[in-house]
Design an enzyme around this catalytic site. Sequence first.
Site, PDB file in Angstrom:
ATOM      1  N   ASP A   8       2.464 -33.363   3.332  1.00  0.00           N
ATOM      2  CA  ASP A   8       2.263 -33.682   4.730  1.00  0.00           C
ATOM      3  C   ASP A   8       3.114 -33.339   5.607  1.00  0.00           C
ATOM      4  OD1 ASP A   8       4.369 -35.636   4.514  1.00  0.00           O
ATOM      5  OD2 ASP A   8       3.321 -37.364   4.413  1.00  0.00           O
ATOM      6  N   CYS A  65       5.799 -35.398  -0.094  1.00  0.00           N
ATOM      7  CA  CYS A  65       5.576 -36.236   1.262  1.00  0.00           C
ATOM      8  C   CYS A  65       6.874 -36.776   1.618  1.00  0.00           C
ATOM      9  CB  CYS A  65       4.381 -37.111   1.340  1.00  0.00           C
ATOM     10  SG  CYS A  65       4.665 -38.547  -0.017  1.00  0.00           S
ATOM     11  N   GLY A  66       6.983 -37.819   2.346  1.00  0.00           N
ATOM     12  CA  GLY A  66       7.953 -38.542   2.917  1.00  0.00           C
ATOM     13  C   GLY A  66       8.908 -38.869   1.739  1.00  0.00           C
ATOM     14  N   THR A  67       8.247 -39.733   1.006  1.00  0.00           N
ATOM     15  CA  THR A  67       8.661 -40.302  -0.241  1.00  0.00           C
ATOM     16  C   THR A  67       8.390 -39.686  -1.652  1.00  0.00           C
ATOM     17  OG1 THR A  67       6.915 -41.704  -0.759  1.00  0.00           O
ATOM     18  CG2 THR A  67       8.835 -42.777   0.614  1.00  0.00           C
ATOM     19  N   VAL A  69       5.535 -40.431  -3.052  1.00  0.00           N
ATOM     20  CA  VAL A  69       5.156 -41.598  -3.854  1.00  0.00           C
ATOM     21  C   VAL A  69       3.203 -41.550  -3.470  1.00  0.00           C
ATOM     22  CG1 VAL A  69       4.436 -44.039  -4.153  1.00  0.00           C
ATOM     23  CG2 VAL A  69       6.662 -43.220  -3.983  1.00  0.00           C
ATOM     24  N   HIS A  98       8.127 -34.259 -22.056  1.00  0.00           N
ATOM     25  CA  HIS A  98       7.498 -35.223 -22.731  1.00  0.00           C
ATOM     26  C   HIS A  98       6.013 -35.558 -22.168  1.00  0.00           C
ATOM     27  CE1 HIS A  98      11.380 -37.357 -24.131  1.00  0.00           C
ATOM     28  NE2 HIS A  98      11.046 -35.976 -24.713  1.00  0.00           N
ATOM     29  N   ASN A  99       5.726 -35.612 -20.926  1.00  0.00           N
ATOM     30  CA  ASN A  99       4.463 -35.888 -20.229  1.00  0.00           C
ATOM     31  C   ASN A  99       3.849 -34.668 -20.136  1.00  0.00           C
ATOM     32  OD1 ASN A  99       6.777 -37.731 -18.228  1.00  0.00           O
ATOM     33  ND2 ASN A  99       5.492 -38.702 -20.028  1.00  0.00           N
ATOM     34  N   HIS A 134       4.074 -36.763 -28.377  1.00  0.00           N
ATOM     35  CA  HIS A 134       3.701 -36.410 -27.035  1.00  0.00           C
ATOM     36  C   HIS A 134       2.482 -36.216 -26.827  1.00  0.00           C
ATOM     37  CE1 HIS A 134       7.763 -37.065 -26.507  1.00  0.00           C
ATOM     38  NE2 HIS A 134       8.252 -35.886 -26.956  1.00  0.00           N
ATOM     39  N   ARG A 137       0.229 -39.381 -26.756  1.00  0.00           N
ATOM     40  CA  ARG A 137       0.348 -40.188 -25.773  1.00  0.00           C
ATOM     41  C   ARG A 137      -0.394 -39.507 -24.517  1.00  0.00           C
ATOM     42  NH1 ARG A 137       6.658 -41.076 -27.650  1.00  0.00           N
ATOM     43  NH2 ARG A 137       6.167 -42.538 -29.071  1.00  0.00           N
TER      44      ARG A 137
HETATM   45  C1  RB5 Z   1       4.413 -40.681   6.246  1.00  0.00           C
HETATM   46  O1  RB5 Z   1       4.914 -41.162   7.372  1.00  0.00           O
HETATM   47  C2  RB5 Z   1       4.598 -41.475   5.225  1.00  0.00           C
HETATM   48  O2  RB5 Z   1       3.938 -42.458   5.031  1.00  0.00           O
HETATM   49  C3  RB5 Z   1       4.361 -40.202   3.840  1.00  0.00           C
HETATM   50  O3  RB5 Z   1       4.965 -38.955   3.976  1.00  0.00           O
HETATM   51  C4  RB5 Z   1       4.628 -40.686   2.439  1.00  0.00           C
HETATM   52  O4  RB5 Z   1       5.972 -41.207   2.432  1.00  0.00           O
HETATM   53  C5  RB5 Z   1       3.906 -41.818   1.702  1.00  0.00           C
HETATM   54  O5  RB5 Z   1       4.096 -41.992   0.712  1.00  0.00           O
END
Ligand code: RB5
Length: 146
Positions: A8, A65-67, A69, A98-99, A134, A137
Amino acid sequence: MKVGISNDHAAVELKYALIRHLEAKGYEVVNYGTNTSESYDYPIAGKMLGEAVRDKEVDCGIAICGTGVGISLAANKVKGIRAACVSEPVSAMLTKSHNNANIICFGARIVGEETAKAIVDAWLETPFDGGERHLRRIKMIMDIEK
Ligand code: RB5
């Protein structure tokens, strides 16, 4: 090996650094993410890469992305995808071993460029262990998708 990369707006610079890094090592890199700092919804980037891996347009993928996640959550909604969000190379190595994670994810606001390079190197250079436990699973994860 053909590696897809998707991102992103938070990860444009890091993506280009990784493309340069991987191309210098001889990987073919396919760019699926956004290329500008304009706000771009990470679910689009995660889904696009997940589908590219599922459809074998690329052998595996890197999602940023930012995190790390949000984009991992989106990629993991695509059937057959095991997208692992990590922040250091040991987890990257083990999630391949493993995964057999087929997408590696991390956050451009969490890890620096050198750590990101170490993560992708560890993940790409580690083979899947292939051991019975593995495989069993991973099959259990795939059964959840049915
Ligand atoms: C964008 O600002 C941020 O929310 C995105 O990059 C990400 O971290 C979401 O998980």
